[in-house]
Design a protein around this motif. Structure first.
Motif, PDB file in Angstrom:
ATOM      1  N   ARG A 180       0.600  -0.387  -0.231  1.00 38.21           N
ATOM      2  CA  ARG A 180       1.048  -0.142  -1.605  1.00 38.21           C
ATOM      3  C   ARG A 180      -0.091   0.467  -2.421  1.00 38.21           C
ATOM      4  O   ARG A 180      -0.932  -0.248  -2.968  1.00 38.21           O
ATOM      5  CB  ARG A 180       1.544  -1.442  -2.238  1.00 38.21           C
ATOM      6  N   ASP A 218       3.082  -9.514  -2.419  1.00 35.69           N
ATOM      7  CA  ASP A 218       4.273  -9.223  -3.216  1.00 35.69           C
ATOM      8  C   ASP A 218       3.955  -9.406  -4.700  1.00 35.69           C
ATOM      9  O   ASP A 218       4.237  -8.541  -5.532  1.00 35.69           O
ATOM     10  CB  ASP A 218       5.406 -10.165  -2.796  1.00 35.69           C
ATOM     11  N   ASP A 277       3.252  -6.274  -7.875  1.00 34.43           N
ATOM     12  CA  ASP A 277       3.967  -6.126  -9.158  1.00 34.43           C
ATOM     13  C   ASP A 277       2.977  -6.165 -10.319  1.00 34.43           C
ATOM     14  O   ASP A 277       3.093  -5.400 -11.278  1.00 34.43           O
ATOM     15  CB  ASP A 277       5.001  -7.246  -9.355  1.00 34.43           C
TER      16      ASP A 277
HETATM   17 MN    MN Z   1       8.265  -7.458  -4.768  1.00 32.28          MN
END
Ligand code: MN
Ligand code: IPM
Length: 369
Positions: free
Chosen positions: A106, A246, A250
């Protein structure tokens, strides 16, 4: 050689943003004369409604025989009342697991025109360019099958389990990325509390010996959450457990100005990968043409880079996105002001990106003539 991309639009804004990414990819393939076919399949809530399962066998089989997968998003309030096993999210977790996509990349980058779209001070956001490598097929999301979310009236269990090998392969991947970047790696864990984190640290230390040119360190996840806000430019590669990754990704999206900007690549050891925006299905704005297609479009660029080795084409998409933002175009999620600022719909934004790709290609073609 014909390559195949399976497209899994999913739910909410998923279909709108994947359509944008597919249009951009098609314009690239046409320009560069690449032979690629797209095959669409169902996943998530859309598959629950049609097939009674969030991950039909046909979808898995099609993905297994593809070179790459492009996914939108899954989930929505209409499936929230369902029991655990028929939730849309199981489709997404299931396909990641079925394909063995253990490393989720990411990237977080502050596009210059979006620096003021971040609620953080400009001086904190400038220079930000890091990647989170999130372990994707183990940890708290999967547990051991026997104990998986065991539940009776008074007790509930979620297990954070890892085999040493599962940690090693994702850590190795992260070191490889660090080697190609600024050679700085931070492993994020909760080693002051969790046994799994202590093993994670050992594995990272072993890998650090094999990669002496990478400066490797450890940081606790709570402290990392703070460091991401007070000094995000310090990071180059962050490697971490599934759920930590995760949550941190964000949080990190705030730096890039919007969750609508973050792409992701889920990878394994060969070239097959699944590419999807970090954002969710945003049911509140679905079907209204308000969604930011850039995370999906940038995911398409990652697909070209990691699954097809088309670095030049990937770079072209990224430059086009940058250019479109520089011209003041944005979607509703991006808080941009100024005289040239112009808010566009999902399709208009996609059109602008394709226009810039065409402009850039025509310039090169003229030069080469
Ligand atoms: Mn997520
Ligand atoms: C993500 C999403 C998913 C996850 C959900 C939809 C299951 O939040 O890709 O970050 O938690 O992995």
């Amino acid at each position: 050689m014909t390559r195949t991309i399976t497209v899994l639009p999913g739910d909410g804004i998923g279909p709108e943003v994947t359509e944008s990414a597919v249009r951009v990819l098609k314009s690239i393939f046409k320009r560069f004369h690449h032979d690629v076919r797209f095959i669409e399949k169902r996943i998530g809530g859309a598959a629950i409604d049609q097939d009674g399962t969030p991950l039909p066998r046909e979808t898995v089989e099609q993905c297994e025989s593809s070179d790459a997968i492009l996914l939108g998003a899954v989930g929505g309030p209409e499936w929230d009342k369902q029991s655990m096993d028929v939730r849309p999210e199981q489709g997404l977790l299931g396909i990641r697991k079925a394909l063995g996509l253990f490393a989720n990349l990411r990237p977080v980058k502050a596009f210059a025109p979006l620096i003021d779209a971040s609620p953080l001070k400009r001086s904190y956001v400038e220079q930000v360019d890091f990647v989170i490598v999130r372990e994707l097929t183990g940890g708290l999301y999967f547990g051991k099958p026997s104990e998986r979310r065991g539940r009776n009236h008074e007790q509930v269990v979620d297990t954070l389990a890892y085999s040493k090998n599962e940690i090693e392969r994702v850590v190795e991947k992260a070191f490889q990325f660090a080697e190609k970047r600024r050679k700085k790696l931070v492993s994020v864990d909760k080693a002051n509390v969790l046994e799994s984190s202590r093993m994670w640290r050992e594995v990272v230390n072993e890998a650090a010996e094999r990669h002496p040119e990478v400066e490797a360190g450890h940081m606790l996840v709570d402290s990392t959450a703070m460091q991401l806000i007070i000094n995000p430019a310090q990071f180059d590669v962050i490697v971490t457990e599934n759920m930590f990754g995760d949550i941190l990704s964000d949080e990190a999206s705030v730096i890039a100005g919007s969750l609508g900007m973050l792409p992701s690549a889920s990878l394994r050891t060969d070239k097959v990968g699944l590419y999807e925006p970090v954002h969710g299905s945003a049911p509140d704005i679905a079907g209204q043409g308000k969604a930011n297609p850039l995370a999906a479009i940038l995911s398409g660029a990652l697909l070209l880079r990691y699954s097809f080795d088309m670095d030049r084409e990937a770079g072209l998409i990224e430059e086009a996105v940058q250019e479109v933002l520089e011209r003041g175009y944005h979607t509703a999620d991006l808080k941009i002001s100024g005289s040239k600022a112009q808010s566009l719909s999902t399709t208009e934004m996609t059109d602008r990106v394709i226009d810039v790709i065409d402009e850039k290609c025509s310039v090169t073609e003229k030069k080469n003539r």
